[in-house]
Write a protein that holds these residues in place. Structure first.
Motif, PDB file in Angstrom:
ATOM      1  N   THR A 147       0.821  -1.435  -0.045  1.00 37.28           N
ATOM      2  CA  THR A 147       0.067   0.136   0.021  1.00 37.28           C
ATOM      3  C   THR A 147       0.934   1.348  -0.022  1.00 37.28           C
ATOM      4  O   THR A 147       0.710   2.400  -0.793  1.00 37.28           O
ATOM      5  CB  THR A 147      -0.853   0.017   1.300  1.00 37.28           C
ATOM      6  OG1 THR A 147      -1.467  -1.206   1.251  1.00 37.28           O
ATOM      7  CG2 THR A 147      -1.735   1.144   1.267  1.00 37.28           C
ATOM      8  N   ASP A 148       1.890   1.141   1.018  1.00 32.27           N
ATOM      9  CA  ASP A 148       2.743   2.689   0.942  1.00 32.27           C
ATOM     10  C   ASP A 148       3.434   2.658  -0.328  1.00 32.27           C
ATOM     11  O   ASP A 148       3.727   3.767  -0.767  1.00 32.27           O
ATOM     12  CB  ASP A 148       3.595   2.213   2.143  1.00 32.27           C
ATOM     13  CG  ASP A 148       3.161   2.832   3.529  1.00 32.27           C
ATOM     14  OD1 ASP A 148       1.954   3.273   3.363  1.00 32.27           O
ATOM     15  OD2 ASP A 148       3.380   2.536   4.553  1.00 32.27           O
ATOM     16  N   GLU A 166       2.565   9.238  -5.830  1.00 38.54           N
ATOM     17  CA  GLU A 166       3.061  10.645  -5.407  1.00 38.54           C
ATOM     18  C   GLU A 166       4.256  11.191  -6.355  1.00 38.54           C
ATOM     19  O   GLU A 166       4.442  12.092  -6.826  1.00 38.54           O
ATOM     20  CB  GLU A 166       3.580  10.787  -3.937  1.00 38.54           C
ATOM     21  CG  GLU A 166       2.374  10.548  -3.041  1.00 38.54           C
ATOM     22  CD  GLU A 166       1.542  12.126  -2.950  1.00 38.54           C
ATOM     23  OE1 GLU A 166       1.587  12.977  -3.737  1.00 38.54           O
ATOM     24  OE2 GLU A 166       1.021  12.442  -1.891  1.00 38.54           O
ATOM     25  N   HIS A 194       4.601  14.092  -8.945  1.00 40.28           N
ATOM     26  CA  HIS A 194       5.631  15.051  -8.785  1.00 40.28           C
ATOM     27  C   HIS A 194       6.559  15.129 -10.279  1.00 40.28           C
ATOM     28  O   HIS A 194       6.862  16.068 -10.455  1.00 40.28           O
ATOM     29  CB  HIS A 194       6.818  14.702  -7.809  1.00 40.28           C
ATOM     30  CG  HIS A 194       7.776  15.501  -7.175  1.00 40.28           C
ATOM     31  ND1 HIS A 194       7.591  16.407  -6.313  1.00 40.28           N
ATOM     32  CD2 HIS A 194       8.933  15.533  -7.917  1.00 40.28           C
ATOM     33  CE1 HIS A 194       8.623  17.448  -6.304  1.00 40.28           C
ATOM     34  NE2 HIS A 194       9.605  16.933  -7.322  1.00 40.28           N
ATOM     35  N   LEU A 222      12.991   7.943   1.069  1.00 38.20           N
ATOM     36  CA  LEU A 222      11.660   7.536   1.217  1.00 38.20           C
ATOM     37  C   LEU A 222      11.550   6.848   2.559  1.00 38.20           C
ATOM     38  O   LEU A 222      10.723   6.869   3.496  1.00 38.20           O
ATOM     39  CB  LEU A 222      11.160   7.199   0.205  1.00 38.20           C
ATOM     40  CG  LEU A 222      10.258   7.775  -0.819  1.00 38.20           C
ATOM     41  CD1 LEU A 222       9.818   7.244  -2.219  1.00 38.20           C
ATOM     42  CD2 LEU A 222       9.385   8.723  -0.165  1.00 38.20           C
ATOM     43  N   GLU A 225       1.308   4.009  -3.004  1.00 40.74           N
ATOM     44  CA  GLU A 225       0.954   5.358  -2.700  1.00 40.74           C
ATOM     45  C   GLU A 225       2.305   6.508  -2.919  1.00 40.74           C
ATOM     46  O   GLU A 225       1.988   7.366  -3.517  1.00 40.74           O
ATOM     47  CB  GLU A 225       0.519   5.665  -1.144  1.00 40.74           C
ATOM     48  CG  GLU A 225      -0.908   5.050  -0.879  1.00 40.74           C
ATOM     49  CD  GLU A 225      -1.803   5.737  -1.714  1.00 40.74           C
ATOM     50  OE1 GLU A 225      -1.685   7.098  -1.803  1.00 40.74           O
ATOM     51  OE2 GLU A 225      -3.090   5.301  -1.776  1.00 40.74           O
ATOM     52  N   MET A 226       3.360   5.909  -2.542  1.00 36.91           N
ATOM     53  CA  MET A 226       4.453   6.755  -2.669  1.00 36.91           C
ATOM     54  C   MET A 226       5.073   6.826  -4.149  1.00 36.91           C
ATOM     55  O   MET A 226       5.380   7.702  -4.653  1.00 36.91           O
ATOM     56  CB  MET A 226       5.811   6.095  -1.778  1.00 36.91           C
ATOM     57  CG  MET A 226       5.275   6.435  -0.458  1.00 36.91           C
ATOM     58  SD  MET A 226       6.887   5.997   0.774  1.00 36.91           S
ATOM     59  CE  MET A 226       7.165   4.330   0.425  1.00 36.91           C
TER      60      MET A 226
END
Lengths: 111, 212
Positions: free
Chosen positions: B30-31, B38, B42, B69, B34-35
């Protein structure tokens, strides 16, 4: 002075402060932090911090359509985020106050 | 006009994202998703501002970006270098990639590549000679792949498009096979195009029907 180590300790407060001002998306947050003087801040640190604060329930997010580009994910503070910000600001004020006293006793050579 | 992130990314940016994804193996799914989402957003914004500098010059190498990160979300990362400068992108430091370093590094890479290519050619030739034709079973694809867009593609092509990315279609409930030219197209896919997924744990589910 290498500010990167100092930044690591205060990045949460910095991010919470900017997001408390107005909801922001990641890219905008990075630019805002740099415009405010944290010019050395690394993008990955900001995004990682956002994710960690989000997972901790201190931020919520929502998507907003953008003209000519992909949707942007905006972040806003939750009530828990505002509490953390208040604690962080208080801690920072104490730290600055203590450091002011410490460096006041310094005797720089040649002064 | 609204564009998807995948449509907006340059090939350099897509490659950068894939490299970061490969370096985020310690992060939960999940992380990671999501990252990476992003990061793609960006890079879309950054692309508009880049003036000749590469993405790595702006953000640091993909491995460095991934390491930063992970550290920021609280995952312990072994430092490859203890110097503060190693953690920052080139743009915000004294330039490490001076012209001299670039030339020396280029020469070094050229020499190493020449040796490796020469050695591989010799060993590879002998291997093929001994074994006959090499089998595709020996090829190991990257474990993380970007889900391609299937929407509006002919339904009979969906599986082919996925296979090219080493991904699978979730088995349709009725195990229906499609004749070429059926006229049916993919209406939606459960994993959005551009998502980076683990090929061993992922199958893509589609809905299909007549276009329009």
């Amino acid at each position: 002075m290498d500010n990167s180590q100092v930044l690591k300790g205060v990045l949460d407060v910095a991010v919470l402060s900017v997001v408390s001002e107005s909801d922001v998306y990641g890219y905008e947050l990075v630019k805002r932090l740099r415009d405010l003087g944290l010019s050395e801040i690394a993008e990955a640190s900001v995004y990682g911090t956002l994710r960690r604060l989000y997972n901790a329930g201190e931020m919520s997010s929502y998507l907003v359509a953008s003209d000519g580009g992909p949707h942007r994910k905006y972040y806003s503070l939750t009530s828990q985020g505002f509490k953390s910000l208040n604690i962080g600001l208080s801690d920072w004020a104490s730290f600055v106050s203590a450091m002011d006293k410490v460096i006041a006793v310094a005797q720089p050579k040649g002064a | 006009m609204i564009m998807t992130i995948q449509e907006s990314l340059s090939s350099e940016a897509t490659e950068y994202c894939e490299d970061v994804a490969r370096s985020l193996s310690a992060v939960n799914e999940t992380d990671r998703a999501e990252m990476l989402g992003e990061l793609r957003s960006h890079l879309v914004e950054l692309d508009a501002e880049l003036s000749g500098d590469g993405i790595a010059d702006q953000l640091g190498s993909p491995q460095m970006y991934a390491r930063e990160l992970m550290k920021s979300i609280g995952i312990e990362v072994l430092e490859e270098s203890t110097g503060a400068s190693a953690r920052l992108p080139l743009r915000r430091r004294v330039p490490l990639w001076s012209s001299q370093k670039k030339i020396l590094t280029g020469l070094l890479i050229f020499v190493i590549l020449s040796v490796v290519v020469g050695w591989t050619s010799i060993v590879g030739f002998k291997w093929v000679e001994n074994r006959g034709v090499a089998s595709m079973d020996d090829y190991q694809p990257a474990s993380m792949q970007v889900v391609p867009n299937l929407v509006n593609e002919p339904v009979e092509m969906a599986s082919t498009i996925l296979i090219e990315k080493y991904l699978n279609l979730c088995e349709p409930e009725d195990s229906m096979t499609f004749d070429s030219g059926s006229g049916l197209v993919v209406l939606s896919q459960d994993i959005p195009a551009g998502t980076v997924v683990d090929i061993e744990k992922t199958c893509v589910k589609i809905t299909y029907g007549s276009p329009g």
